[in-house]
Write a protein that holds these residues in place. Structure first.
Motif, PDB file in Angstrom:
ATOM      1  N   LEU A 111      28.151  -0.501  87.548  1.00 40.83           N
ATOM      2  CA  LEU A 111      26.978  -0.025  88.280  1.00 40.83           C
ATOM      3  C   LEU A 111      26.180   0.964  87.440  1.00 40.83           C
ATOM      4  CD1 LEU A 111      25.447   0.123  91.063  1.00 40.83           C
ATOM      5  CD2 LEU A 111      26.875   2.123  91.552  1.00 40.83           C
ATOM      6  N   PHE A 112      24.868   0.701  87.272  1.00 46.26           N
ATOM      7  CA  PHE A 112      23.960   1.631  86.609  1.00 46.26           C
ATOM      8  C   PHE A 112      23.408   2.569  87.688  1.00 46.26           C
ATOM      9  CE2 PHE A 112      24.598  -1.491  83.527  1.00 46.26           C
ATOM     10  CZ  PHE A 112      24.074  -1.098  82.305  1.00 46.26           C
ATOM     11  N   PHE A 113      23.708   3.855  87.552  1.00 50.03           N
ATOM     12  CA  PHE A 113      23.494   4.815  88.630  1.00 50.03           C
ATOM     13  C   PHE A 113      22.824   6.057  88.070  1.00 50.03           C
ATOM     14  CE2 PHE A 113      25.337   8.046  91.641  1.00 50.03           C
ATOM     15  CZ  PHE A 113      24.847   7.510  92.827  1.00 50.03           C
ATOM     16  N   GLY A 114      21.981   6.701  88.869  1.00 51.83           N
ATOM     17  CA  GLY A 114      21.361   7.935  88.413  1.00 51.83           C
ATOM     18  C   GLY A 114      20.012   8.170  89.052  1.00 51.83           C
ATOM     19  N   PRO A 115      19.287   9.174  88.580  1.00 56.27           N
ATOM     20  CA  PRO A 115      17.965   9.494  89.142  1.00 56.27           C
ATOM     21  C   PRO A 115      16.952   8.405  88.761  1.00 56.27           C
ATOM     22  CG  PRO A 115      18.836  11.303  87.800  1.00 56.27           C
ATOM     23  CD  PRO A 115      19.673  10.109  87.527  1.00 56.27           C
ATOM     24  N   PRO A 116      15.793   8.401  89.421  1.00 50.17           N
ATOM     25  CA  PRO A 116      14.753   7.432  89.063  1.00 50.17           C
ATOM     26  C   PRO A 116      14.173   7.714  87.670  1.00 50.17           C
ATOM     27  CG  PRO A 116      14.330   8.441  91.221  1.00 50.17           C
ATOM     28  CD  PRO A 116      15.411   9.232  90.570  1.00 50.17           C
ATOM     29  N   ASN A 117      13.700   6.635  87.047  1.00 52.99           N
ATOM     30  CA  ASN A 117      12.907   6.737  85.816  1.00 52.99           C
ATOM     31  C   ASN A 117      13.666   7.312  84.615  1.00 52.99           C
ATOM     32  OD1 ASN A 117      10.362   5.914  84.921  1.00 52.99           O
ATOM     33  ND2 ASN A 117       9.600   8.017  84.841  1.00 52.99           N
ATOM     34  N   THR A 118      14.983   7.113  84.608  1.00 55.21           N
ATOM     35  CA  THR A 118      15.761   7.546  83.431  1.00 55.21           C
ATOM     36  C   THR A 118      16.044   6.387  82.494  1.00 55.21           C
ATOM     37  OG1 THR A 118      17.835   7.240  84.665  1.00 55.21           O
ATOM     38  CG2 THR A 118      16.865   9.459  84.656  1.00 55.21           C
ATOM     39  N   GLY A 119      15.506   5.221  82.815  1.00 57.70           N
ATOM     40  CA  GLY A 119      15.686   4.055  81.946  1.00 57.70           C
ATOM     41  C   GLY A 119      16.865   3.183  82.313  1.00 57.70           C
ATOM     42  N   LYS A 120      17.335   3.284  83.567  1.00 58.07           N
ATOM     43  CA  LYS A 120      18.471   2.446  83.984  1.00 58.07           C
ATOM     44  C   LYS A 120      18.147   0.966  83.826  1.00 58.07           C
ATOM     45  CE  LYS A 120      18.852   4.038  88.166  1.00 58.07           C
ATOM     46  NZ  LYS A 120      17.704   4.982  88.044  1.00 58.07           N
ATOM     47  N   SER A 121      16.972   0.565  84.310  1.00 61.96           N
ATOM     48  CA  SER A 121      16.588  -0.849  84.247  1.00 61.96           C
ATOM     49  C   SER A 121      16.364  -1.306  82.812  1.00 61.96           C
ATOM     50  CB  SER A 121      15.327  -1.098  85.076  1.00 61.96           C
ATOM     51  OG  SER A 121      15.556  -0.820  86.443  1.00 61.96           O
TER      52      SER A 121
ATOM     53  N   VAL B 245      19.498  18.531  84.041  1.00 67.03           N
ATOM     54  CA  VAL B 245      19.886  19.590  84.980  1.00 67.03           C
ATOM     55  C   VAL B 245      20.629  19.030  86.187  1.00 67.03           C
ATOM     56  CG1 VAL B 245      18.006  21.131  84.307  1.00 67.03           C
ATOM     57  CG2 VAL B 245      17.622  19.433  86.107  1.00 67.03           C
ATOM     58  N   LEU B 246      20.539  17.718  86.391  1.00 67.26           N
ATOM     59  CA  LEU B 246      21.201  17.083  87.536  1.00 67.26           C
ATOM     60  C   LEU B 246      22.604  16.570  87.183  1.00 67.26           C
ATOM     61  CD1 LEU B 246      18.178  14.923  88.799  1.00 67.26           C
ATOM     62  CD2 LEU B 246      18.903  17.171  89.634  1.00 67.26           C
ATOM     63  N   ALA B 247      23.024  16.772  85.943  1.00 73.54           N
ATOM     64  CA  ALA B 247      24.287  16.193  85.477  1.00 73.54           C
ATOM     65  C   ALA B 247      25.482  16.616  86.335  1.00 73.54           C
ATOM     66  CB  ALA B 247      24.531  16.565  84.017  1.00 73.54           C
ATOM     67  N   SER B 248      25.600  17.903  86.634  1.00 75.16           N
ATOM     68  CA  SER B 248      26.755  18.373  87.412  1.00 75.16           C
ATOM     69  C   SER B 248      26.747  17.794  88.814  1.00 75.16           C
ATOM     70  CB  SER B 248      26.753  19.905  87.475  1.00 75.16           C
ATOM     71  OG  SER B 248      25.561  20.381  88.091  1.00 75.16           O
ATOM     72  N   GLY B 249      25.559  17.666  89.401  1.00 75.78           N
ATOM     73  CA  GLY B 249      25.459  17.078  90.738  1.00 75.78           C
ATOM     74  C   GLY B 249      25.896  15.634  90.764  1.00 75.78           C
ATOM     75  N   PHE B 250      25.505  14.868  89.735  1.00 80.14           N
ATOM     76  CA  PHE B 250      25.906  13.460  89.685  1.00 80.14           C
ATOM     77  C   PHE B 250      27.390  13.310  89.361  1.00 80.14           C
ATOM     78  CE2 PHE B 250      21.411  12.455  89.764  1.00 80.14           C
ATOM     79  CZ  PHE B 250      21.405  11.243  90.443  1.00 80.14           C
ATOM     80  N   ARG B 251      27.922  14.219  88.559  1.00 87.10           N
ATOM     81  CA  ARG B 251      29.373  14.180  88.318  1.00 87.10           C
ATOM     82  C   ARG B 251      30.132  14.379  89.632  1.00 87.10           C
ATOM     83  NH1 ARG B 251      28.308  16.693  83.101  1.00 87.10           N
ATOM     84  NH2 ARG B 251      29.237  15.408  81.446  1.00 87.10           N
ATOM     85  N   GLU B 252      29.624  15.240  90.468  1.00 88.04           N
ATOM     86  CA  GLU B 252      30.249  15.490  91.760  1.00 88.04           C
ATOM     87  C   GLU B 252      30.161  14.243  92.640  1.00 88.04           C
ATOM     88  OE1 GLU B 252      32.342  17.592  94.649  1.00 88.04           O
ATOM     89  OE2 GLU B 252      31.958  18.088  92.524  1.00 88.04           O
ATOM     90  N   LEU B 253      29.026  13.515  92.583  1.00 87.65           N
ATOM     91  CA  LEU B 253      28.848  12.310  93.393  1.00 87.65           C
ATOM     92  C   LEU B 253      29.841  11.211  93.019  1.00 87.65           C
ATOM     93  CD1 LEU B 253      24.949  11.881  93.626  1.00 87.65           C
ATOM     94  CD2 LEU B 253      26.529  12.304  95.520  1.00 87.65           C
ATOM     95  N   VAL B 254      30.174  11.119  91.729  1.00 85.98           N
ATOM     96  CA  VAL B 254      31.008  10.002  91.257  1.00 85.98           C
ATOM     97  C   VAL B 254      32.411  10.447  90.862  1.00 85.98           C
ATOM     98  CG1 VAL B 254      28.986   8.710  90.478  1.00 85.98           C
ATOM     99  CG2 VAL B 254      30.174  10.223  88.859  1.00 85.98           C
TER     100      VAL B 254
END
Length: 402
Positions: free
Chosen positions: A181-191, A270-279
């Motif tokens: 799964l490619f996961f993260g905030p919008p517009n970071t180049g996931k697609s 700056v959102l890295a710690s928040g996403f680590r917590e999510l996953v």
């Protein structure tokens, strides 16, 4: 001109109401020398969707119907062309997600495991003769248990069964490929990264945040492992109801994926710690994208550029390392299902009880019944006897037809 010879390839022009459908190869397999054990005809046509659709319509109009999931293999099993284990192995071969499972499934289709269980069943039958003899002729001056070498032979059966379990890789009923799964905030180049790994434009790429509003998946085969790549909606607060549904769906997918690739860039570090917590409860990789625009300030598993391709090879290898089975599986010889494992474990319990009674020469009638049940479990593995609901459960996992 008729197809006059069995198992010979004929080149034929196929017409339907005077219109040429295709020039194709046709083979007739006469019963019982066919996959199903019944008369069969195979047509090898060109692979265009229009051609295949024309053939399908033609056969339907002639009175044929489309086969259900696993129907050919089910007929083959019912006609004695394969054991139930071999039929299940066909489904495992279809859904194999790496080279190891493909090889093990192919060997099971060829009947290697069935032959072993068949041999164990025959040995159990032969031992039962001596146990039953000791019951029926207990007053004779002849020790059936000793003369038949019953205890040693049962120990050998048990040891072989334990060895078989230890040498087996368990095939999950979950038939999905390894899910990334490619996961993260919008517009970071996931697609963009998703497309880069696939090698073609599968997902819509835009500079507008929130472009991906649903899950987009595609299959990639890399180093003998089949991967299901899933591009998801960017995670953020939004008033757009459709986008919000996509975000919620992305979050739900985290727990269902074999590995979660969290994609961040310089603007979202700056959102890295928040996403680590999510996953945190998942198998995940922290990936910094857009390295061509600037290097990361924090620590990441992988640094890539979807635009230039830098680091993408290392990213693929990291994914592969994250989803592959451990090295302990490299020496496995057989591929079995949870159903098989349950039967084998139940047989071991019965064999232990039988050996206990034989060693102390008591409750011999119970020992004989235990062995009868062991043979029954082996028969259920092979499909000689099976619950009425079992076939439906097994063949529903097949692809359409096969």
């Amino acid at each position: 001109m008729p197809i006059s010879e069995n198992r010979k390839v004929f080149l034929r022009d196929v017409f339907w109401f005077g219109v040429l459908v295709d020039r194709c190869s046709v083979v007739f397999y006469g019963a019982p020398a066919s996959y199903t054990g019944e008369d069969s005809v195979e047509v090898f046509c060109h692979g265009g969707l229009s051609v295949i659709k024309s053939f399908t319509n033609m056969f339907l109009e002639m009175g044929f119907r489309e086969a259900g999931p696993g129907e050919f293999s089910k007929i083959a099993f019912e006609n004695g062309k394969m054991s139930l284990n071999e039929a299940e192995a066909v489904a495992d071969l279809i859904h194999a997600d790496d080279l190891q499972k493909t090889v093990l499934s192919s060997e099971a289709v060829a009947g290697k495991l069935s032959e072993i269980i068949l041999g164990l069943g025959k040995e159990v039958d032969e031992v039962r003769v001596f146990i039953e003899g000791s019951i029926d002729f207990s007053d004779e001056d002849y020790n059936f248990l000793v003369e038949g070498g019953v205890e040693k032979r049962l120990v050998d059966v048990r040891d072989l069964l334990v060895g078989l379990i230890d040498a087996s890789l368990i095939s999950s009923r979950r038939v999905l490929k390894k899910r990334v799964l490619f996961f993260g905030p919008p517009n970071t180049g996931k697609s963009s990264l998703f497309n880069r790994l696939l090698g073609f434009e599968r997902a819509l790429v835009s500079s507008v945040p929130g472009t991906t509003r649903d899950l987009i998946d595609s299959e990639m085969f890399y180093n003998s492992v089949s991967l299901e790549l899933v591009d998801s909606a960017g995670v953020r607060d939004t008033d757009d109801l459709i986008e919000a549904e996509g975000v919620a769906l992305s979050a739900c997918e985290v727990g269902e994926s074999d590995v979660v690739a969290v994609i961040l860039d310089a603007s979202t570090e700056v959102l890295a710690s928040g996403f680590r917590e999510l996953v945190k409860d998942s198998n995940y990789l922290m990936v910094f994208n857009k390295s061509d625009e600037g290097l990361p300030g924090g620590s990441y598993d992988c640094v890539v550029s979807a635009r230039s391709g830098d680091g993408v090879g290392e990213f693929k290898d990291l994914i592969l390392e994250s989803v592959k089975d451990g090295a302990v599986n490299s020496e496995k010889t057989y591929l079995i299902r949870e159903r098989h494992l349950g039967l084998f474990k139940e047989a071991l319990v019965l064999l232990d009880g039988c050996l206990k009674n034989i060693s102390r020469e008591s409750d011999i009638d119970i020992a004989a019944e235990d062995l009868r049940l062991v043979r029954s479990l082996f028969d259920e593995f092979l499909g000689v006897k099976y619950p009425d609901s079992l076939l439906g459960d097994i063949f529903k996992d097949f692809c359409i037809g096969k």
